[in-house]
Design a protein around this motif. Structure first.
Motif, PDB file in Angstrom:
ATOM      1  N   PHE A 199     -39.348 -27.566   5.581  1.00  0.00           N
ATOM      2  CA  PHE A 199     -40.079 -26.303   5.704  1.00  0.00           C
ATOM      3  C   PHE A 199     -40.122 -25.824   7.144  1.00  0.00           C
ATOM      4  O   PHE A 199     -41.174 -25.450   7.659  1.00  0.00           O
ATOM      5  CB  PHE A 199     -41.487 -26.458   5.117  1.00  0.00           C
ATOM      6  CG  PHE A 199     -42.105 -25.183   4.599  1.00  0.00           C
ATOM      7  CD1 PHE A 199     -41.680 -23.930   5.050  1.00  0.00           C
ATOM      8  CD2 PHE A 199     -43.129 -25.219   3.665  1.00  0.00           C
ATOM      9  CE1 PHE A 199     -42.254 -22.762   4.576  1.00  0.00           C
ATOM     10  CE2 PHE A 199     -43.730 -24.060   3.173  1.00  0.00           C
ATOM     11  CZ  PHE A 199     -43.285 -22.828   3.642  1.00  0.00           C
ATOM     12  N   ARG A 236     -32.955 -24.991   3.338  1.00  0.00           N
ATOM     13  CA  ARG A 236     -32.976 -23.763   2.543  1.00  0.00           C
ATOM     14  C   ARG A 236     -32.902 -22.491   3.372  1.00  0.00           C
ATOM     15  O   ARG A 236     -32.327 -21.488   2.915  1.00  0.00           O
ATOM     16  CB  ARG A 236     -34.211 -23.762   1.642  1.00  0.00           C
ATOM     17  CG  ARG A 236     -34.085 -24.770   0.512  1.00  0.00           C
ATOM     18  CD  ARG A 236     -35.408 -25.111  -0.115  1.00  0.00           C
ATOM     19  NE  ARG A 236     -36.262 -25.846   0.794  1.00  0.00           N
ATOM     20  CZ  ARG A 236     -37.468 -26.323   0.484  1.00  0.00           C
ATOM     21  NH1 ARG A 236     -37.955 -26.126  -0.717  1.00  0.00           N
ATOM     22  NH2 ARG A 236     -38.179 -27.001   1.368  1.00  0.00           N
ATOM     23  N   GLN A 249     -22.958 -36.930   4.895  1.00  0.00           N
ATOM     24  CA  GLN A 249     -23.986 -37.889   4.509  1.00  0.00           C
ATOM     25  C   GLN A 249     -23.403 -38.840   3.460  1.00  0.00           C
ATOM     26  O   GLN A 249     -22.855 -38.389   2.452  1.00  0.00           O
ATOM     27  CB  GLN A 249     -25.197 -37.159   3.923  1.00  0.00           C
ATOM     28  CG  GLN A 249     -26.389 -38.071   3.736  1.00  0.00           C
ATOM     29  CD  GLN A 249     -27.555 -37.376   3.066  1.00  0.00           C
ATOM     30  OE1 GLN A 249     -27.389 -36.777   2.001  1.00  0.00           O
ATOM     31  NE2 GLN A 249     -28.724 -37.448   3.659  1.00  0.00           N
TER      32      GLN A 249
HETATM   33  C1  LIG Z   1     -29.951 -27.445  -2.824  1.00  0.00           C
HETATM   34  C2  LIG Z   1     -30.453 -28.633  -2.051  1.00  0.00           C
HETATM   35  C3  LIG Z   1     -29.712 -29.791  -2.049  1.00  0.00           C
HETATM   36  C4  LIG Z   1     -30.131 -30.909  -1.281  1.00  0.00           C
HETATM   37  N1  LIG Z   1     -29.327 -32.000  -1.190  1.00  0.00           N
HETATM   38  C5  LIG Z   1     -29.637 -32.976  -0.303  1.00  0.00           C
HETATM   39  C6  LIG Z   1     -28.700 -33.995  -0.002  1.00  0.00           C
HETATM   40  O1  LIG Z   1     -27.550 -34.003  -0.451  1.00  0.00           O
HETATM   41  N2  LIG Z   1     -29.106 -34.986   0.850  1.00  0.00           N
HETATM   42  C7  LIG Z   1     -30.341 -34.974   1.438  1.00  0.00           C
HETATM   43  O2  LIG Z   1     -30.671 -35.893   2.191  1.00  0.00           O
HETATM   44  N3  LIG Z   1     -31.209 -33.978   1.208  1.00  0.00           N
HETATM   45  C8  LIG Z   1     -30.873 -32.975   0.377  1.00  0.00           C
HETATM   46  N4  LIG Z   1     -31.729 -31.911   0.208  1.00  0.00           N
HETATM   47  C9  LIG Z   1     -32.938 -31.870   1.034  1.00  0.00           C
HETATM   48  C10 LIG Z   1     -32.660 -31.055   2.305  1.00  0.00           C
HETATM   49  O3  LIG Z   1     -31.652 -31.647   3.099  1.00  0.00           O
HETATM   50  C11 LIG Z   1     -33.931 -30.909   3.153  1.00  0.00           C
HETATM   51  O4  LIG Z   1     -34.336 -32.172   3.602  1.00  0.00           O
HETATM   52  C12 LIG Z   1     -35.060 -30.266   2.353  1.00  0.00           C
HETATM   53  O5  LIG Z   1     -34.593 -29.147   1.629  1.00  0.00           O
HETATM   54  C13 LIG Z   1     -36.200 -29.815   3.263  1.00  0.00           C
HETATM   55  O6  LIG Z   1     -35.734 -28.946   4.246  1.00  0.00           O
HETATM   56  P1  LIG Z   1     -35.871 -27.325   4.101  1.00  0.00           P
HETATM   57  O7  LIG Z   1     -37.315 -27.029   3.857  1.00  0.00           O
HETATM   58  O8  LIG Z   1     -35.386 -26.819   5.430  1.00  0.00           O
HETATM   59  O9  LIG Z   1     -35.009 -26.906   2.964  1.00  0.00           O
HETATM   60  C14 LIG Z   1     -31.344 -30.833  -0.570  1.00  0.00           C
HETATM   61  C15 LIG Z   1     -32.104 -29.679  -0.613  1.00  0.00           C
HETATM   62  C16 LIG Z   1     -31.674 -28.569  -1.324  1.00  0.00           C
HETATM   63  C17 LIG Z   1     -32.497 -27.315  -1.294  1.00  0.00           C
END
Ligand SMILES: Cc1cc2nc3c(=O)[nH]c(=O)nc-3n(C[C@H](O)[C@H](O)[C@H](O)COP(=O)(O)O)c2cc1C
Length: 397
Positions: A304, A327, A100
Motif C-alpha cells: 500500500f 498495484r 522471484q
Molecule cells: C496481481 C498480483 C500478483 C502478485 N503476485 C505476487 C508474486 O508473484 N510474488 C510476491 O511475492 N507477491 C506477489 N503479489 C504481492 C505484491 O508483490 C505486493 O507485495 C502486494 O501487492 C502489496 O503491494 P502493493 O500494495 O504495492 O500492491 C502480487 C500482488 C498482485 C496484486
C-alpha cells in the motif's frame, strides 16, 4: 531534496533509484513458459521509471507452481523464453531486471484467476497434481493434502532452487528474489503453524529456518557476486501461535551472514484464521525499519505505497532503503516517472517518449493537476539513439 530517486547498490548491482516493481503473478504462462504477455507486461514496466523490475513468482519445479499459468524455470524452453524477454527489455530500458524464485508447497495446484470459482484448488479433471509440504496438513478444508517431504524431497527442492538460479543467470537477470513469504513452501517450513516435523527440519526455530537458509546458501553459491540476491520475508503470521517479527529478525540476521543483499518485508496468507489488520498506506514499513535498524541488512518496504510523497518520506526518514510497489504500477505503468516529476526530480524518460517530459508537453499539468514541473528540467537532453546502454556500475559511482 528527494532521496527516492537517488542510486543504491544491492550487493554488486547498482540501481538508478530506490523504486522496485514488486513481483506480480500473471497466470499467463503455458507449461511454465513465458509468453508475449510477459514481454509486453515486463517491457512496459521497464519503461516505468523504476530502477528495478522483478518478474513474478517463478517455480523451481513443476509441482511448485501455484497454478497451471505460473512461470517456471526448470527447463531450457522456459530459460530461453525468459532470456528473450530480458534481451528485448534491456535494449530499451535502464531498469535492472529481477526474477522471484519460489515453490508453492501445499498452496500449489490451484485455479488461475481466469478460471477461479468459489473454490481455489484444482480438481483431478482440471489437471490437479500432488503437492508437497513440510507436514501433511492442508491449507484449509477441501484443499489438497500435501505429501510430507522426505529428506530427499527437501534436497531435491534445494537443488532445484540452485539450478533455477543458474538458469536465471544465463537468461541475463540482474537479481534473484527468493520467495520466503505469503504462505508458500519456504514460509511453511518456517512457521510452527505449518511445520509439525520432529526431525532436524522442524521443532526449534533454528530447525524451522534451516530450509530457508539452505535454499539461500544454495542460490548464493551459484549466483554471481556482481548480481543481487534478495529474500521476501514473512514479517509475522498475525496468529498467536505463529511467527513473530522477532523471528523474522533472526532470519534476516542469518540471511545477511549468508550474503543475501536485501530483505523485502511482507506478511500474510499462511493460514486462513490469521487475523490480518486492514491495510493502511505504508502498513508494513515498520517491519522493514526494524530489520534495517537491528540487522543492518538493506531493507525494502512493500504494501500500500501509492503516494510518491509517502514513498519518498520512507526513504528520507531512513525507515527503509527501497520501496517495492505492486498495484500502483499496474494502475499506472509510468508511476515512477510521474513520481519523479511530483518530487521535483527530472524524470528519466526513454528517448521515444521525450515529447511527454513535463517541460516538453504543455498538457502535462492538465494530465497531472498539482504537479508543477520545475523549470530546471532541461529539455531534450537525452541521447538520440532509441536504445540505451546501461551504464556500468563503475561509471555510476
Ligand atoms: C496481481 C498480483 C500478483 C502478485 N503476485 C505476487 C508474486 O508473484 N510474488 C510476491 O511475492 N507477491 C506477489 N503479489 C504481492 C505484491 O508483490 C505486493 O507485495 C502486494 O501487492 C502489496 O503491494 P502493493 O500494495 O504495492 O500492491 C502480487 C500482488 C498482485 C496484486
Amino acid at each position: 531534496m528527494s532521496k527516492l530517486f537517488s542510486g543504491i547498490s544491492l550487493g554488486g548491482l547498482r540501481l538508478d533509484n530506490r523504486v522496485a516493481v514488486s513481483p506480480m503473478c500473471q497466470y499467463s504462462a503455458v507449461n511454465g513458459v513465458a509468453q508475449d504477455w510477459h514481454l509486453i507486461h515486463l517491457g512496459s514496466l521497464a519503461l516505468s521509471g523504476a530502477g528495478l523490475v522483478i518478474a513474478e513468482a517463478t517455480a523451481v519445479e513443476a509441482a511448485g507452481r501455484i497454478t497451471h499459468g505460473c512461470l517456471g524455470l526448470w527447463n531450457d524452453e522456459q530459460e530461453e523464453a525468459l532470456a528473450r524477454i530480458v534481451r528485448a527489455t534491456k535494449a530499451y530500458s535502464h531498469a535492472a531486471l529481477g526474477i522471484q524464485l519460489g515453490h508453492a508447497g501445499r498452496r500449489a495446484s490451484c485455479q488461475s484467476i481466469s478460471t477461479r470459482s468459489t473454490r481455489e484448488w484444482l480438481d483431478i479433471g482440471e489437471g490437479a497434481w500432488q503437492t508437497y509440504g513440510p507436514s501433511a496438513t492442508s491449507y484449509n478444508e477441501g484443499w489438497h493434502t500435501p505429501v510430507e517431504m522426505t529428506e530427499s524431497d527437501i534436497l531435491r527442492v534445494i537443488t532445484a532452487f540452485a539450478q533455477a538460479a543458474r538458469r536465471a543467470d544465463r537468461a541475463g537477470f540482474d537479481l534473484i528474489e527468493i520467495h520466503g513469504a505469503h504462505g508458500y513452501l519456504i514460509h511453511q517450513f518456517m512457521s510452527p503453524l505449518t511445520n509439525k516435523r520432529t526431525d532436524t527440519w522442524g521443532g526449534s526455530l533454528d530447525n524451522r529456518l534451516r530450509f530457508a537458509l539452505e535454499v539461500a546458501r544454495a542460490v548464493r553459491s551459484v549466483w554471481p557476486q556482481s548480481k543481487a540476491l534478495g529474500f521476501r520475508v514473512n514479517s509475522k503470521d498475525w496468529h498467536p501461535d505463529g511467527l513473530s517479527l522477532d523471528d523474522a529478525i533472526v532470519l534476516c540476521q542469518a540471511l545477511k551472514e549468508i550474503g543475501v543483499d536485501y530483505a523485502v518485508m511482507s506478511a500474510g496468507n499462511l493460514v486462513p484464521d490469521a487475523k490480518i489488520p486492514r491495510a493502511t498506506p505504508g502498513h508494513q514499513v515498520a517491519f522493514a525499519m526494524r530489520v534495517k535498524k537491528e540487522t543492518g541488512l538493506t531493507a525494502m518496504a512493500v504494501g500500500f505505497i501509492v503516494d510518491p510523497k509517502l514513498a519518498d518520506d520512507i526513504i528520507m526518514e531512513g525507515r527503509a532503503d527501497m520501496v517495492a510497489i505492486g498495484r500502483a504500477f499496474l494502475d499506472n505503468p509510468r508511476w515512477a516517472l510521474h513520481a519523479a516529476a511530483t518530487l521535483g526530480v527530472d524524470p528519466d524518460y526513454p528517448p521515444q517518449y521525450v515529447r511527454i517530459r513535463p517541460n516538453n508537453w504543455i498538457g502535462f499539468t492538465t494530465a497531472h493537476p498539482g504537479v508543477v514541473a520545475p523549470q530546471t528540467f532541461k529539455q531534450a537532453d537525452r541521447p538520440q539513439s532509441t536504445t540505451w546502454d546501461r551504464p556500468s556500475a563503475e561509471s555510476k559511482k
